[in-house]
Design a protein around this motif. Structure first.
Motif, PDB file in Angstrom:
ATOM      1  N   ASP A   7       0.904  -1.115   0.318  1.00 20.20           N
ATOM      2  CA  ASP A   7      -0.166   0.055   0.274  1.00 20.20           C
ATOM      3  C   ASP A   7       0.710   1.102  -0.029  1.00 20.20           C
ATOM      4  O   ASP A   7       1.658   1.610   0.749  1.00 20.20           O
ATOM      5  CB  ASP A   7      -0.927   0.410   1.211  1.00 20.20           C
ATOM      6  CG  ASP A   7      -1.727  -1.282   0.972  1.00 20.20           C
ATOM      7  OD1 ASP A   7      -2.030  -1.737   0.221  1.00 20.20           O
ATOM      8  OD2 ASP A   7      -2.349  -1.704   2.489  1.00 20.20           O
ATOM      9  N   SER A   9       0.278   5.755  -0.043  1.00 23.06           N
ATOM     10  CA  SER A   9      -0.608   6.589   0.259  1.00 23.06           C
ATOM     11  C   SER A   9       0.409   8.277  -0.675  1.00 23.06           C
ATOM     12  O   SER A   9       1.096   8.317   0.008  1.00 23.06           O
ATOM     13  CB  SER A   9      -0.957   6.797   1.239  1.00 23.06           C
ATOM     14  OG  SER A   9      -1.707   5.854   2.211  1.00 23.06           O
ATOM     15  N   THR A  18      -5.171   5.825  -1.243  1.00 28.79           N
ATOM     16  CA  THR A  18      -4.016   4.228  -1.420  1.00 28.79           C
ATOM     17  C   THR A  18      -4.178   4.105  -2.642  1.00 28.79           C
ATOM     18  O   THR A  18      -5.989   3.736  -2.859  1.00 28.79           O
ATOM     19  CB  THR A  18      -4.887   3.842   0.131  1.00 28.79           C
ATOM     20  OG1 THR A  18      -4.545   4.518   1.124  1.00 28.79           O
ATOM     21  CG2 THR A  18      -3.680   2.895  -0.077  1.00 28.79           C
ATOM     22  N   PRO A  41      -0.272   6.638   5.892  1.00 25.23           N
ATOM     23  CA  PRO A  41      -1.420   5.768   4.955  1.00 25.23           C
ATOM     24  C   PRO A  41      -2.547   6.961   5.940  1.00 25.23           C
ATOM     25  O   PRO A  41      -2.545   7.389   7.852  1.00 25.23           O
ATOM     26  CB  PRO A  41      -0.693   4.440   6.094  1.00 25.23           C
ATOM     27  CG  PRO A  41       0.381   4.794   5.874  1.00 25.23           C
ATOM     28  CD  PRO A  41       0.478   5.596   6.096  1.00 25.23           C
ATOM     29  N   VAL A  48      -9.647   3.717  -2.428  1.00 21.28           N
ATOM     30  CA  VAL A  48      -8.887   2.927  -2.404  1.00 21.28           C
ATOM     31  C   VAL A  48      -8.708   2.091  -3.630  1.00 21.28           C
ATOM     32  O   VAL A  48      -9.791   1.803  -4.334  1.00 21.28           O
ATOM     33  CB  VAL A  48      -8.472   1.608  -1.068  1.00 21.28           C
ATOM     34  CG1 VAL A  48      -7.696   0.725  -1.351  1.00 21.28           C
ATOM     35  CG2 VAL A  48      -8.824   2.261   0.279  1.00 21.28           C
TER      36      VAL A  48
END
Length: 306
Positions: A7, A9, A18, A41, A48
């Motif tokens: 992940d 961000s 994200t 994050p 997302v």
């Protein structure tokens, strides 16, 4: 085999989102223009986008094509999905490669299937993120605008118009005419209203110009351009101001909820900042006529609001 997801961000327009990619895909290599926008994050990201390491699904039965665009990079097709949500297809010229996005109705939860063999995979991922951002931001008091944006004297000025109108050319006239002026973004700046103030943000999407600034600047004016035989500025107010800005905004016209969010933001923007239409030549005088018209309209707007 399940691939681990990484992940990353980013924050654009003061709103974090994200990107979740499977190994061996890496955001740092696929999204170099996003580097200035890296952030920690977020607990509640704007959206997302996850990229499964599986083949893209076929078009679900009952899907409806809403919009199609073609350019030198290929075809973009927008479809509504049965039961709600949207599908976006990016295909290379000739249809040999395909990238697919599925999103819920407000573009908060998004899945993207990428073809890593495509030399344009980097551009495809950036484009799909732009789609997700431009729609989800409409419900957060913001709008992604097709415009070129310069900053002079601590204020941002946005120039809108159809492709080929001369938005980038007009920005260059401001850079030449007014020392100290700088380019914030050359294709897709973001506008938001925060605390009663209209603000312009840079973004990772700047067209053919490498200008990726994670900056926030108060808006000094919004201008719709057209080529003309002379330099003439006309101020816009009320419905005229609204209609001058609307064509430059990214939104799905068939979606009532997203459209309502955009209309609310535009109504607030057009009451907070000067808006005008400029018929112009590609010369420095056009920049001076534009700035003079906006400054005069700003004074008139203050008098009206008092």
């Amino acid at each position: 085999m399940t691939h681990p997801q990484t992940d990353t961000s980013y924050s654009v327009g003061g709103l974090a989102f994200t990107v979740s990619l499977p190994a061996p895909l890496r955001a740092s290599s696929l999204l170099p223009s996003f580097t200035p926008f890296l952030c920690p994050p977020a607990c509640a990201p704007l959206f997302v986008l996850s990229c499964p390491a599986t083949p893209a699904p076929a078009v679900p039965p009952g899907s409806v094509a809403l919009e199609e665009q073609r350019n030198d990079l290929g075809r973009t097709l927008l479809l509504s999905l049965p039961g709600g949500g949207y599908r976006v297809e990016l295909s290379a010229p000739g249809g040999s490669r395909l990238h697919v996005l599925h999103a819920d109705g407000v573009f908060r939860r998004c899945l993207a299937w990428l073809d890593p063999s495509d030399p344009q995979c980097e551009a495809a991922l950036s484009s799909l993120l732009r789609v997700c951002y431009s729609q989800s931001v409409l419900l957060s008091g913001g709008v992604s605008v097709h415009a070129s944006c310069v900053v002079r004297g601590g204020l941002a000025y946005l120039f809108m118009g159809p492709s080929g109108t001369g938005k980038s050319t007009h920005s260059r006239q401001w850079l030449r005419a007014f020392p100290g002026t700088w380019l914030l973004n050359d294709d897709n700046p973001v506008l938001r209203v925060e605390g009663g103030q209209a603000l312009a943000y840079g973004s990772p999407w700047s067209g053919k110009t490498s200008c990726y600034r994670a900056s926030r600047v108060p808006v000094g004016g919004l201008v719709r351009l057209r080529q003309g035989a002379s330099n003439t500025f006309r101020p816009c107010r009320g419905v005229d101001a609204f209609s001058a800005v609307l064509p430059g905004c990214s939104f799905i016209r068939q979606d009532a909820l997203l459209r309502e969010g955009l209309y609310d933001t535009l109504s607030r923007l057009s009451s907070l900042v000067p808006v005008g239409r400029l018929s112009c030549l590609p010369d420095e005088a056009s920049a001076r006529v534009c700035l003079s018209g906006l400054e005069e309209e700003r004074i008139n707007q203050k008098e009206i609001n008092q």
